[in-house]
Scaffold this active site. Structure first.
Site, PDB file in Angstrom:
ATOM      1  N   HIS A  10      -3.364   6.834   3.165  1.00 44.59           N
ATOM      2  CA  HIS A  10      -3.738   5.625   2.582  1.00 44.59           C
ATOM      3  C   HIS A  10      -4.903   5.531   3.467  1.00 44.59           C
ATOM      4  O   HIS A  10      -5.174   5.569   4.617  1.00 44.59           O
ATOM      5  CB  HIS A  10      -2.697   4.550   3.196  1.00 44.59           C
ATOM      6  CG  HIS A  10      -2.957   2.928   2.904  1.00 44.59           C
ATOM      7  ND1 HIS A  10      -3.634   2.933   1.592  1.00 44.59           N
ATOM      8  CD2 HIS A  10      -2.898   2.047   3.449  1.00 44.59           C
ATOM      9  CE1 HIS A  10      -3.871   1.496   1.743  1.00 44.59           C
ATOM     10  NE2 HIS A  10      -3.651   1.047   2.638  1.00 44.59           N
ATOM     11  N   CYS A  57       0.897  -1.297  -0.047  1.00 51.50           N
ATOM     12  CA  CYS A  57      -0.195  -0.025  -0.336  1.00 51.50           C
ATOM     13  C   CYS A  57       0.803   1.273   0.047  1.00 51.50           C
ATOM     14  O   CYS A  57       0.348   2.284  -0.306  1.00 51.50           O
ATOM     15  CB  CYS A  57      -1.012  -0.056   1.137  1.00 51.50           C
ATOM     16  SG  CYS A  57      -1.922  -1.447   1.313  1.00 51.50           S
ATOM     17  N   ASN A  99     -10.309  -0.431   0.755  1.00 53.65           N
ATOM     18  CA  ASN A  99      -8.876  -0.193   0.674  1.00 53.65           C
ATOM     19  C   ASN A  99      -8.217  -0.794  -0.826  1.00 53.65           C
ATOM     20  O   ASN A  99      -8.333  -2.120  -0.636  1.00 53.65           O
ATOM     21  CB  ASN A  99      -8.189  -1.098   1.906  1.00 53.65           C
ATOM     22  CG  ASN A  99      -6.565  -1.021   1.909  1.00 53.65           C
ATOM     23  OD1 ASN A  99      -6.156  -0.689   0.813  1.00 53.65           O
ATOM     24  ND2 ASN A  99      -5.996  -1.503   3.080  1.00 53.65           N
TER      25      ASN A  99
HETATM   26  N1  ACO Z   1     -18.640  -7.786  11.248  1.00 54.18           N
HETATM   27  C1  ACO Z   1     -19.191  -8.324  12.611  1.00 54.18           C
HETATM   28  N2  ACO Z   1     -18.309  -8.635  13.301  1.00 54.18           N
HETATM   29  C2  ACO Z   1     -17.119  -8.817  13.308  1.00 54.18           C
HETATM   30  C3  ACO Z   1     -16.556  -8.687  11.937  1.00 54.18           C
HETATM   31  C4  ACO Z   1     -17.350  -8.162  11.149  1.00 54.18           C
HETATM   32  N3  ACO Z   1     -16.862  -7.852   9.590  1.00 54.18           N
HETATM   33  N4  ACO Z   1     -15.220  -8.742  11.931  1.00 54.18           N
HETATM   34  C5  ACO Z   1     -14.959  -9.219  13.005  1.00 54.18           C
HETATM   35  N5  ACO Z   1     -15.836  -8.920  14.037  1.00 54.18           N
HETATM   36  C6  ACO Z   1     -16.207  -9.335  15.335  1.00 54.18           C
HETATM   37  C7  ACO Z   1     -15.176 -10.346  15.772  1.00 54.18           C
HETATM   38  O1  ACO Z   1     -15.090 -11.779  15.534  1.00 54.18           O
HETATM   39  C8  ACO Z   1     -15.016  -9.692  17.241  1.00 54.18           C
HETATM   40  O2  ACO Z   1     -16.079 -10.824  17.985  1.00 54.18           O
HETATM   41  P1  ACO Z   1     -15.764 -11.152  19.444  1.00 54.18           P
HETATM   42  O3  ACO Z   1     -15.836  -9.919  20.262  1.00 54.18           O
HETATM   43  O4  ACO Z   1     -16.918 -11.803  19.785  1.00 54.18           O
HETATM   44  O5  ACO Z   1     -14.638 -12.051  19.293  1.00 54.18           O
HETATM   45  C9  ACO Z   1     -15.398  -8.312  17.430  1.00 54.18           C
HETATM   46  O6  ACO Z   1     -16.271  -8.261  16.116  1.00 54.18           O
HETATM   47  C10 ACO Z   1     -14.192  -7.440  17.460  1.00 54.18           C
HETATM   48  O7  ACO Z   1     -13.339  -7.941  16.646  1.00 54.18           O
HETATM   49  P2  ACO Z   1     -12.055  -7.044  16.458  1.00 54.18           P
HETATM   50  O8  ACO Z   1     -11.168  -7.874  15.553  1.00 54.18           O
HETATM   51  O9  ACO Z   1     -11.353  -6.704  17.872  1.00 54.18           O
HETATM   52  O10 ACO Z   1     -12.370  -5.557  15.818  1.00 54.18           O
HETATM   53  P3  ACO Z   1     -11.442  -4.338  15.393  1.00 54.18           P
HETATM   54  O11 ACO Z   1     -12.282  -3.236  15.961  1.00 54.18           O
HETATM   55  O12 ACO Z   1     -10.067  -4.545  15.511  1.00 54.18           O
HETATM   56  O13 ACO Z   1     -11.639  -4.384  13.934  1.00 54.18           O
HETATM   57  C11 ACO Z   1     -10.440  -4.629  11.597  1.00 54.18           C
HETATM   58  C12 ACO Z   1     -11.248  -5.334  13.069  1.00 54.18           C
HETATM   59  C13 ACO Z   1     -11.597  -3.679  10.959  1.00 54.18           C
HETATM   60  C14 ACO Z   1      -9.866  -5.723  10.851  1.00 54.18           C
HETATM   61  C15 ACO Z   1      -9.433  -3.588  12.431  1.00 54.18           C
HETATM   62  O14 ACO Z   1      -8.585  -4.200  13.315  1.00 54.18           O
HETATM   63  C16 ACO Z   1      -8.703  -2.925  11.247  1.00 54.18           C
HETATM   64  O15 ACO Z   1      -8.956  -2.389  10.550  1.00 54.18           O
HETATM   65  N6  ACO Z   1      -7.102  -3.514  11.011  1.00 54.18           N
HETATM   66  C17 ACO Z   1      -6.436  -2.976  10.074  1.00 54.18           C
HETATM   67  C18 ACO Z   1      -6.634  -3.889   9.089  1.00 54.18           C
HETATM   68  C19 ACO Z   1      -5.794  -3.362   7.788  1.00 54.18           C
HETATM   69  O16 ACO Z   1      -5.682  -2.023   7.721  1.00 54.18           O
HETATM   70  N7  ACO Z   1      -5.408  -4.018   6.806  1.00 54.18           N
HETATM   71  C20 ACO Z   1      -4.585  -3.625   5.635  1.00 54.18           C
HETATM   72  C21 ACO Z   1      -3.046  -3.144   5.695  1.00 54.18           C
HETATM   73  S1  ACO Z   1      -2.957  -2.340   4.317  1.00 54.18           S
HETATM   74  C22 ACO Z   1      -2.179  -3.449   2.981  1.00 54.18           C
HETATM   75  O17 ACO Z   1      -1.108  -3.365   3.231  1.00 54.18           O
HETATM   76  C23 ACO Z   1      -2.947  -4.204   2.286  1.00 54.18           C
END
Ligand code: ACO
Length: 314
Positions: free
Chosen positions: A237, A114, A267
């Site tokens: 980004h 990215c 993204n």
């Molecule tokens: N819908 C509903 N519930 C969900 C979803 C979803 N899509 N995804 C996860 N949950 C649930 C989980 O299972 C968890 O449930 P639990 O509490 O019963 O275990 C709860 O929601 C909380 O999950 P978290 O993982 O703590 O959620 P978080 O707020 O951290 O959000 C996310 C997750 C969106 C992935 C976040 O961590 C994030 O955006 N991280 C960065 C990812 C990123 O930017 N990646 C790309 C990098 S760039 C590149 O190089 C490609």
């Protein structure tokens, strides 16, 4: 012209998104255990565009950038396609763009996930300082084939798209400073194997990204001899709006100065920064004389920040 006085500036810009749109509701209706409300609250995303090949989207975005610059492919000394999803393992997607846009000079791909567009922009600026006249820089990714559409923690995040810029030799420097960095020991927190799907530890990516971009952005602002109050627009980004908010808060930038396009695009990796830039120039938020802070991160982990004056041709 002596090299000491050779700078570059962006004289053309463009972007392209595939026509097919997948909304959050489409994902939920398709059986993914999620909701529009959860996705929007946690990420800022409402929809993503899917279905374009990296080459096709690059050609469209690149052609737009050439048109804005008022030049043709023959006037371009080098095209760099920043991508981690080339259409073939070899040749590079830049070869397709080279052929279709009739590029006069060389062609190569760059892979910094990215952060790729910002890395390529900095490289292009350096190549212009050593003699090139004009470089077409494209950030393009087609992530949808690599998404595990049954994994709700990652499927919601990604899409396809391309953005482009023509960088041209100029008497003034408009790239005031940059900061490029990487931590290869973190490459396990986000990766895609050959024939595999995007795999990541979302929480760890989130934490690392905020830490890295905050420091990198601050380094770039300091190197330019500026303060955060001198920044008119932050062009980040687009991975998660909460990441953008966390970085903005840490560097002391009001969110009104951040260009946010993630709601429409999700993204699309190397494409997010040039798409955000193209959007903000076309809707006239970015004006001549503005100071921009570009900031991104990607798997690797890699990160890149740049401070630029916006000074297109009249
Ligand atoms: N819908 C509903 N519930 C969900 C979803 C979803 N899509 N995804 C996860 N949950 C649930 C989980 O299972 C968890 O449930 P639990 O509490 O019963 O275990 C709860 O929601 C909380 O999950 P978290 O993982 O703590 O959620 P978080 O707020 O951290 O959000 C996310 C997750 C969106 C992935 C976040 O961590 C994030 O955006 N991280 C960065 C990812 C990123 O930017 N990646 C790309 C990098 S760039 C590149 O190089 C490609």
């Amino acid at each position: 012209m002596s090299n000491a006085h050779v700078g570059s500036r962006i004289v053309g810009w463009g972007s392209n998104l595939p026509e097919k749109v997948l909304t959050n509701n489409d994902l939920a209706d398709g059986g993914l255990d999620t909701s529009d409300e959860w996705i929007y609250e946690r990420t800022g995303i409402r929809q993503r565009h899917v279905g374009g090949s990296t080459g096709e989207m690059s050609i469209h975005a690149g052609q737009q950038a050439l048109d804005v610059a008022g030049v043709t492919g023959a006037d371009i000394d080098l095209v760099i396609v920043a991508t981690s999803t080339p259409d073939q393992l070899m040749p590079g997607t830049s070869a397709t763009v080279h052929a279709e846009l009739g590029i006069g000079g060389g062609a190569c791909d760059m892979q910094a996930v990215c952060s790729g567009f910002s890395y390529a922009l900095v490289a292009a600026n350096g190549l212009i300082a050593t003699g090139l006249e004009r470089v077409l820089v494209i950030g393009a990714d087609s992530l949808s084939p690599y998404v595990d559409w049954d994994d709700r923690s990652s499927a919601i995040l990604f899409g396809d798209g391309a953005g482009a810029a023509v960088l041209e030799r100029h008497t003034e420097r408009t790239l005031l400073s940059f900061d490029l960095g990487a931590d290869g020991t973190s490459r396990h927190i986000g990766y895609t194997d050959h024939d595999g799907k995007i795999t990541m530890d979302g929480k760890e990516v989130f934490r690392t990204a905020v830490r890295a971009v905050t420091k990198s952005a601050q380094n770039a602002i300091d190197s330019a001899g500026l303060t955060i109050d001198d920044i008119d627009w932050f062009v980040p980004h687009q991975a998660n709006v909460r990441i953008i908010e966390a970085i903005a808060q840490r560097i002391g930038l009001p969110m009104e100065k951040a260009i946010v396009t993630i709601q429409n695009t999700a993204n699309n990796s190397a494409a997010t920064i040039p798409i955000a830039l193209d959007t903000a120039v076309r809707d006239a938020r970015v004006q001549r004389g503005d100071t921009l802070l570009l900031g991104g991160f990607g798997f690797g982990m890699t990160w890149a920040s740049a401070v630029m004056k916006w000074d297109p041709r009249d």
